[in-house]
Design an enzyme around this catalytic site. Structure first.
Site, PDB file in Angstrom:
ATOM      1  N   SER A  53       0.269   0.301  -2.137  1.00 33.55           N
ATOM      2  CA  SER A  53       0.227  -0.693  -2.368  1.00 33.55           C
ATOM      3  C   SER A  53       2.408  -0.827  -2.178  1.00 33.55           C
ATOM      4  O   SER A  53       2.217  -2.390  -1.021  1.00 33.55           O
ATOM      5  CB  SER A  53       0.476  -1.486  -4.218  1.00 33.55           C
ATOM      6  OG  SER A  53       0.908  -0.308  -4.541  1.00 33.55           O
ATOM      7  N   SER A  94       1.145   4.962  -4.550  1.00 38.36           N
ATOM      8  CA  SER A  94       1.115   3.881  -3.474  1.00 38.36           C
ATOM      9  C   SER A  94       2.737   3.806  -2.959  1.00 38.36           C
ATOM     10  O   SER A  94       3.089   3.109  -1.703  1.00 38.36           O
ATOM     11  CB  SER A  94       1.132   2.612  -4.115  1.00 38.36           C
ATOM     12  OG  SER A  94       0.313   1.857  -4.620  1.00 38.36           O
ATOM     13  N   LYS A 147      10.526  -3.158  -3.296  1.00 39.74           N
ATOM     14  CA  LYS A 147       9.457  -3.344  -3.973  1.00 39.74           C
ATOM     15  C   LYS A 147       9.246  -4.641  -4.935  1.00 39.74           C
ATOM     16  O   LYS A 147      10.183  -4.503  -5.751  1.00 39.74           O
ATOM     17  CB  LYS A 147       8.527  -2.586  -3.931  1.00 39.74           C
ATOM     18  CG  LYS A 147       7.157  -2.312  -4.651  1.00 39.74           C
ATOM     19  CD  LYS A 147       6.139  -1.498  -4.694  1.00 39.74           C
ATOM     20  CE  LYS A 147       5.170  -1.383  -4.926  1.00 39.74           C
ATOM     21  NZ  LYS A 147       3.653  -0.817  -5.700  1.00 39.74           N
TER      22      LYS A 147
HETATM   23  N1  GLN Z   1      -4.712   2.511  -4.175  1.00 38.13           N
HETATM   24  C1  GLN Z   1      -4.841   3.055  -5.592  1.00 38.13           C
HETATM   25  C2  GLN Z   1      -5.409   1.729  -7.247  1.00 38.13           C
HETATM   26  O1  GLN Z   1      -5.680   0.872  -5.986  1.00 38.13           O
HETATM   27  C3  GLN Z   1      -3.069   3.095  -6.078  1.00 38.13           C
HETATM   28  C4  GLN Z   1      -2.085   2.241  -6.298  1.00 38.13           C
HETATM   29  C5  GLN Z   1      -0.647   1.986  -6.426  1.00 38.13           C
HETATM   30  O2  GLN Z   1      -0.747   3.393  -6.548  1.00 38.13           O
HETATM   31  N2  GLN Z   1      -0.270   1.438  -7.520  1.00 38.13           N
HETATM   32  O3  GLN Z   1      -4.922   1.249  -7.468  1.00 38.13           O
END
Ligand code: GLN
Length: 483
Positions: A151, A175, A76
């Site tokens: 994400s 994410s 990532k």
């Molecule tokens: N969807 C969640 C957020 O927007 C989690 C994102 C993540 O785990 N990086 O914060």
């Protein structure tokens, strides 16, 4: 070749059926051919990959072995990679080449893994759809009109489309698990402190945790083995021995106590997903598990608490991007304040700016007690709920997401609608617990995930349950059409 799992690749390399160089070339060609439809990579590191593949082949020729030696992976794009763009999905870091490798990157490279590239992601890991990336949205290989989740959507789409067998992700509120669920993968968020955060660009430091994304639990065990461990460079890393995750995959599930929280089956859950979850429960019962209804009474407060704590930490973490030391700097600043304002205004996208504003507000004098402190108290109640539940059960099971992947753009006008999709995943981050999502069926041709949560440092138990489930089901073997 592209259908091989990490475990199969390790066997193939050991048996000299193919070399890492051959495999790497094959997958690089596949990325060049198929990724334009998906947009799952921000950078493809072809030269590095070929160099690492040749080095891995040479190590094998010298008698070395290892499950990751010569295995192709991707990171990532928030894991720092020395000399390689590390963008975090943001215009702010589009020109940033990290001066060092993240611990995870260094550990996997030392184990002989081959880095094919850096995967697309929501900007600064903020999002659930991979639509907030400066590099454009990622498409779900199961239906190119739908989001892959976020994400870590680039890692998810790439692995689901068989562009490579496994990739790293990070999970602050879901994410790893949510995009895994939405693309038919297995993804594991480890216990907070299990995997070093050093060199992982911070979103919300008390919640962030790196972990593996792959098609099978067996492969997640292999990748996690290479990622986990104590690191003196991360002050929240925990000095606990790392068990052999592959060794417990075949433990019996006889007598395993699985808790199913009644709060999980509320009105917000797609009834077709509820049905698939009940089917997966029956499957695990057949394998000897004992099911018990439990309660997590404070679950309803998780989204509001998370969406105060995560932006608060983000507003603090992202203050380092000021146009002076890293990344984007505006043209012709008039003075220092103008430099800060325009660099940040032009460098950050809308969702990141929204969260910085919310976080700065929640932390400001006069509001801190009302919002941040209150949210931290809720966080403790959520953790206590889990501790009570784990007195009675070994694993907690439920859906990973309330809905399957939505259409691109469908939730863009209403950020809160996307926040609600995190309802099942964020509690594990608030409590610091490990969680795993695994494939459990399809709704309208789109994958559905089942989530398993375990007590601290019980990643092995999660992988064991998921592996046994996968030995008796075939959802995880399904391949999206066209890939
Ligand atoms: N969807 C969640 C957020 O927007 C989690 C994102 C993540 O785990 N990086 O914060």
């Amino acid at each position: 070749m592209h259908q091989l799992t990490l475990a199969e690749i390790a066997r193939g390399l050991a048996d000299k059926k193919f070399s890492s160089e051959e495999l790497t070339k094959n997958l690089l060609a596949r990325i060049a051919q198929l990724d334009p439809q998906l947009n799952s990579f921000i950078s493809v590191t072809e030269d590095l990959a070929l160099q690492q593949a040749k080095a891995a082949d040479a190590r094998r020729a010298n008698g070395e072995s290892g499950a990751l030696l010569g295995a192709p992976i991707a990171h990532k794009d928030l894991f720092c990679t020395q000399g390689i763009r590390t963008s975090c999905g943001s215009k702010m870091l589009d020109n940033f080449k990290a001066p060092y490798d993240a611990t995870v990157v260094a550990k996997l490279a030392a184990a002989g893994a081959v880095t094919l590239g850096k995967t697309n992601m929501d900007e600064f890991a903020m999002g659930s759809a991979n639509e907030s990336s400066y590099y454009g949205a990622v498409k779900n290989p199961w239906n190119l009109e739908h989001v892959p989740g976020g994400s870590s959507g680039g890692s998810a789409a790439a692995v689901a489309a068989r562009l490579l067998p496994a990739a790293t992700g990070t999970d602050t509120g879901g994410s790893i698990r949510q995009p895994a669920a939405l693309t038919n993968l297995t993804g594991l968020k480890p216990t907070y402190g299990r995997v070093s955060r050093w060199g992982m660009i911070a979103y919300a430091s008390s919640l962030d945790q790196g972990g593996p994304m792959a098609r099978t639990a067996e492969d997640c065990a292999i990748l996690l083995q290479g990622m986990a461990g104590f690191d003196t460079n991360d002050s929240t890393s925990i000095d606990e021995p790392v068990p052999d995750y592959s060794a417990s995959l075949n433990d019996s599930l006889q007598g395993l106590r699985i808790g199913v929280p009644r709060e999980y089956f509320s009105a917000g859950l797609d009834p077709r997903i509820a049905d698939l979850i009940h089917t997966s429960v029956k499957e695990l019962e057949k394998l000897g598990a004992v099911i018990k209804e439990i309660s997590l009474p404070n679950m309803q407060h998780a989204i509001p608490a998370y969406y105060v704590i995560a932006p608060a930490e983000a507003s603090s973490n992202l203050s380092r991007f000021d146009g002076v030391r890293f990344g984007y700097r505006c043209e012709d600043p008039k003075n220092l304040i103008d430099l800060y304002k325009r660099s940040r205004g032009e460098g950050f996208g809308a969702e990141v700016q929204r969260r910085i504003m919310v976080g700065a507000y929640a932390l400001s004098a006069g509001y801190y007690d009302a919002y941040y402190l209150k949210a931290q108290k809720i966080r403790r109640l959520i953790k206590n709920d889990f501790m009570t539940a784990f007195n009675e059960v070994d694993i907690i099971l439920g859906p990973t997401t309330p809905n399957p992947a939505w259409k691109l753009g469908a939730k863009n006008s209403d950020p809160v609608a996307a926040y609600l999709e995190d309802v099942y995943t964020i509690t594990a981050n608030l409590a610091g617990l490990p969680g795993l999502s695994m494939p459990a069926g399809f709704v309208d041709g789109l994958p559905v995930g089942v989530q398993l949560l375990a007590p601290y440092f019980q990643e092995g138990r999660l992988l064991n349950v998921a592996h046994q489930y996968q030995m008796n089901t075939d959802w995880h073997t399904r391949t999206p059409t066209g890939f």
